[in-house]
Design an enzyme around this catalytic site. Structure first.
Site, PDB file in Angstrom:
ATOM      1  N   HIS A   1     -11.049  -6.379   8.174  1.00  0.00           N
ATOM      2  CA  HIS A   1     -11.732  -6.096   6.911  1.00  0.00           C
ATOM      3  C   HIS A   1     -13.003  -5.291   7.134  1.00  0.00           C
ATOM      4  CE1 HIS A   1      -9.332  -9.729   6.122  1.00  0.00           C
ATOM      5  NE2 HIS A   1      -9.276  -9.317   4.870  1.00  0.00           N
TER       6      HIS A   1
ATOM      7  N   GLU B   1       0.807  -1.215   0.000  1.00  0.00           N
ATOM      8  CA  GLU B   1       0.000   0.000   0.000  1.00  0.00           C
ATOM      9  C   GLU B   1       0.839   1.264   0.000  1.00  0.00           C
ATOM     10  OE1 GLU B   1      -2.484  -3.329   0.916  1.00  0.00           O
ATOM     11  OE2 GLU B   1      -0.636  -2.661   1.895  1.00  0.00           O
TER      12      GLU B   1
END
Length: 337
Positions: free
Chosen positions: A129, A60
């Site tokens: 998540h 990321e």
């Protein structure tokens, strides 16, 4: 107009911008051949090629770092972080580089960058998540923070975000991507869980950043919400009989305080709803703004209904979410104050 889910509306926004602006480029983990974990970018690589829609390693920090460099040199990258929970390695790049580039260069460089992130719970994804980290971005000067609640706004806001000259954090509530998650044990009794599709223009249009929408006009109490919680608020109000005015903030930063203020001055009461953890959530900022701007018009304390102050509960996520019972209780409390 066409009937689109939020996923289809987001894909349409990216399709429109890729077709009309050669400086727009999409990349992230699995966004190319696979079309993204939620299929938001499905088919775009086949249409525009691997140079404009491409996959990246699971990194990321590198995704956002590359995007910052591209944006500084005149491109308009729209990148995807696969889940908002994964953004932490990129937080330095977002907050220290992207957000500050215009100011630290005295306007010599801008950073027209969009970082898309699926946010919130509803898919039984557990603690890694399901997070709602919007407050971590609204604290950062130089960023814009957007959370749509319906397909029409999703497409228009994403187009506006891509066209904006500064970095935009675009948070997409995965719980309303395609309709209620099939594993939801309360789906039959919770018709408000999602609105699967809406009427969306197929061509180019935009919804201005920094402008809230009044979803329901009312005179008893102002309800401030965004994302999935807009639908939960609407269903709750319909059940209570309270004449509430529901405002979908759409953009958290910059906040449309003028619309909020006008509503609270009219109703004299306010309830704030968000899915994220209660303490230091964005609701705290909303309450502070309402207190400062509307104190002499308030007839009751401003209340908030939010997630628990606890690590995200995997097995109990549908109890963690603010639901009709908790929201109705808050509405009743402010009406009786």
């Amino acid at each position: 107009m066409a009937r689109m889910t939020m996923i289809e509306a987001l894909r349409s926004a990216m399709d429109v911008k890729l077709a009309g602006d050669p400086s727009v480029i999409l990349f992230g983990e699995d966004v190319g051949y696979f079309g993204g974990v939620f299929r938001c970018t499905s088919g775009l690589q086949a249409r525009y090629g691997e140079e404009r829609v491409f996959d990246t390693p699971i990194n990321e920090s590198a995704i956002v770092g590359l995007a910052v460099g591209m944006a500084a040199q005149g491109m308009r990258p729209c990148v995807e972080i696969q889940f908002a929970d994964y953004m932490y390695p990129a937080y330095d790049q977002i907050t220290q580089e992207a957000a500050r580039l215009r100011h630290r260069s005295n306007g010599q460089f801008t950073c027209p960058l969009v970082v898309r992130m699926p946010t919130g719970g509803g898919i039984f994804g557990g603690q890694t998540h399901s997070q709602s980290p919007e407050a971590l971005f609204t604290h950062v000067a130089g960023l814009k923070v957007v959370i749509p609640s319906n397909p029409y706004d999703a497409k228009g806001l994403l187009i506006a975000a891509i066209e904006d000259p500064d970095p935009v954090i675009f948070l997409e509530p995965k719980r309303i991507y395609n309709g209620p998650f099939s594993g939801n044990p309360h789906a039959k009794s919770m018709s408000w869980a999602a609105h699967p599709a809406g009427e969306v223009p197929e061509d180019h249009y935009s919804v201005p950043l920094g402008k809230a929408a009044i979803c329901r006009h009312g005179s008893d109490v102002t309800v401030l919400a965004y994302g999935t919680m807009v639908h939960v608020a609407q269903a709750t109000v319909d059940q209570t009989g309270i004449d509430a005015e529901i405002i979908d903030l759409r953009t958290l930063l910059p906040l449309d305080l003028a619309t909020v203020r006008a509503s609270v001055e009219k109703t004299g009461r306010c309830v704030v709803i968000h899915e994220a953890t209660r303490t230091s959530g964005f609701g705290a900022e909303l309450i502070a703004e309402v207190q400062e701007a509307c104190f002499w018009h308030l007839r009751a304390p401003v209340l908030r209904v939010a997630g628990w102050d606890a690590p995200y509960p995997h097995a109990l996520e549908w109890d963690y979410f603010p639901g009709p019972e908790r929201i109705a209780r808050a509405l009743k409390q402010v009406m009786e104050a």
